[in-house]
Design an enzyme around this catalytic site. Structure first.
Site, PDB file in Angstrom:
ATOM      1  CB  SER A  54      -3.299   0.036  -4.777  1.00  0.00           C
ATOM      2  OG  SER A  54      -4.175   0.857  -4.758  1.00  0.00           O
ATOM      3  CD  GLU A 108      -2.855  -1.035   2.404  1.00  0.00           C
ATOM      4  OE1 GLU A 108      -4.001  -1.460   2.479  1.00  0.00           O
ATOM      5  OE2 GLU A 108      -2.572  -0.089   3.537  1.00  0.00           O
ATOM      6  CB  CYS A 109       0.579   4.193   0.232  1.00  0.00           C
ATOM      7  SG  CYS A 109       0.539   6.195  -0.055  1.00  0.00           S
ATOM      8  N   GLY A 110       3.459   3.581   0.403  1.00  0.00           N
ATOM      9  CA  GLY A 110       4.704   3.590   0.783  1.00  0.00           C
ATOM     10  C   GLY A 110       5.309   2.337   0.057  1.00  0.00           C
ATOM     11  CG  MET A 168       5.437   5.520  -3.359  1.00  0.00           C
ATOM     12  SD  MET A 168       4.929   6.792  -1.711  1.00  0.00           S
ATOM     13  CE  MET A 168       6.401   7.654  -1.923  1.00  0.00           C
TER      14      MET A 168
END
Length: 450
Positions: A423, A329-331, A334
């Site tokens: 995501s 998720e997110c981080g 990335m």
């Protein structure tokens, strides 16, 4: 009884008031359970650090009203005091008013302690407080906390203005005594990055001990969960494995710290063995890892250190190439991309499992997200409805060519590549334990193939 701390608006001082009360209660030797309204990750870190108990997020949009009431009743059992920190202004939630502090106050039948920023006003405070109290006559107000009071004369004017309303003033905090909580682009700086946190906690406890009306507060804070609720666990699925469940390596360090306590506990409740590791410091994954879970956080703040740990990057890269199930998720998304370009314009190469680059920017993407999965994933089959939340200041280029989610407005988001699911959308699994259950079954099948 328990209290819910509300504010007239964001930035009014809810978190300072909440943390001060928690610190003072713990200093008195009490066992305290705290909660946070909404999807926020960072405020609960401070709660947990002070109380020594996991703070629970109460968000009926991310989960459900039934889950929120069940979670609250279960976690509020057997403690001495219960405190709930609200979100934004009292009536601010989603477009329908759901997940607002007022919504949770109604749902959990809790009295509201309203925090008011009194800077730059005197008698007008009465009009403001009267408006908040009368806007929804069904809400019960326990009292107010006057914040950022300028002087003793200012306090006297405020008290005189509020006296006709008959609402108790339960705390007065002066402007010159404000405690500053350091912040950055997504809110407060997380607790793991604050070496002076113990000193800050002592200051907060002293502030509360000397500036609040404890004779009136204590009866309101003493725990008394909803009588209609039972102590049943928040999860609703039985344990899948009594022993020998899959080993899930969860990335947790200052770069990856955004996890709901309920999510991690659900993995364990379902029979997984949760092993924490640090992409910043560890050179290897935990022994026997059968699945990877990357939460959100601040990889952009630690991009150079993450990039320097080539051993960890190689371990993750090899695991993905071997088709080990991965949920990010997110981080985490990335970290799995080709690179991160920081706010300063520096670019650091990372795992490279996704054909996209991450770039930090000023624009904030924020809000609840309702979507369906566009493809089969480690969370379930295609067409699975998803209710999540986005909160980030980065973008990816190019956009996903094999998207995970399909939104109602036609937008697509996330990546689904083999057994890699990633995501920007954060999920709370409390009301949907079938999602982590499916993830664990996929991890178990991977283990059997190895």
């Amino acid at each position: 009884m328990a209290l819910i701390i509300a504010g007239t608006h964001s930035g009014v001082g809810k978190t300072t008031v909440t943390l001060a009360l928690l610190a003072a209660l713990v200093r008195r030797g009490l066992c305290v359970q705290s909660f946070k309204v909404g999807p926020d990750y960072i405020d609960p870190m401070f709660h947990t650090q002070i109380t020594g108990r996991p703070c629970r997020n109460l968000d009926p949009v991310l989960t459900s009203e039934a889950y929120v009431t069940r979670c609250f009743a279960s976690q509020a059992q057997g403690v001495d005091a219960v405190l709930v920190e609200g979100v934004m202004g009292l009536f601010d939630g989603d477009s329908q008013g759901r997940a607002s502090t007022a919504h949770l106050a109604h749902l959990l039948q809790l009295p509201v302690l309203l925090v008011v920023d009194c800077a730059r006003m005197a008698q007008s405070v009465a009009a403001m407080v009267h408006g908040y109290c009368s806007f929804d006559p069904q809400l019960q107000f326990a009292g107010v906390v006057l914040n950022r009071v300028g002087s003793e004369r200012h306090r006297q004017l405020l008290e005189a203005a509020l006296e006709p309303l008959g609402l108790p003033i339960l705390g007065v905090l002066y402007r010159h005594e404000q405690i500053q909580l350091p912040s950055r682009h997504l809110g407060l700086v997380p607790t793991e990055e604050l070496p002076a946190l113990l000193q800050l906690t002592d200051q907060l406890a002293h502030l509360a001990e000397t500036h609040f009306d404890w004779a009136q507060l204590m009866p309101l804070l003493q725990a008394a969960p909803l009588a209609s609720q039972t102590r049943e666990p928040a999860g609703v699925l039985p344990k899948i494995w009594q022993k020998g469940g899959p080993i899930i390596a969860v990335a947790r360090d200052p770069a990856f710290s955004f996890y709901y306590a309920d999510n991690l506990e659900l993995l364990a409740e379902l029979g997984a063995e949760v092993q924490f590791w640090s992409p910043l410091q560890d050179r290897e994954l935990p022994v026997g890892t059968q699945g990877l879970y990357f939460g959100g956080g601040f990889p952009e703040m630690f991009a150079s250190v993450l990039a320097e740990n080539q051993a960890a990057l190689a371990q993750v890269r090899q695991a993905i190439q071997a088709a080990m199930p991965v949920y990010a998720e997110c981080g985490g998304l990335m970290y799995l991309s080709q690179s991160i370009t920081t706010f300063e314009g520096d670019t650091y190469k990372l795992v490279g499992a996704l054909p996209t680059q991450t770039c930090m920017g000023a624009r904030l993407t924020l809000g609840y997200r309702l979507a369906t999965t566009a493809q089969d994933s480690v969370l379930g089959q295609a067409g699975q409805p998803i209710q999540g939340h986005e909160f980030h200041r980065s973008t990816q280029n190019p956009d996903a060519t094999q998207p995970l989610y399909q939104f109602a407005d036609g937008r697509q988001e996330g990546w689904q590549l083999g057994k890699l699911t990633a995501s920007y959308v954060h999920l709370h699994w409390g009301a949907t334990p079938e999602l982590p259950a499916h993830f664990l079954r996929v991890c178990q099948r991977f283990a059997k193939l190895c």
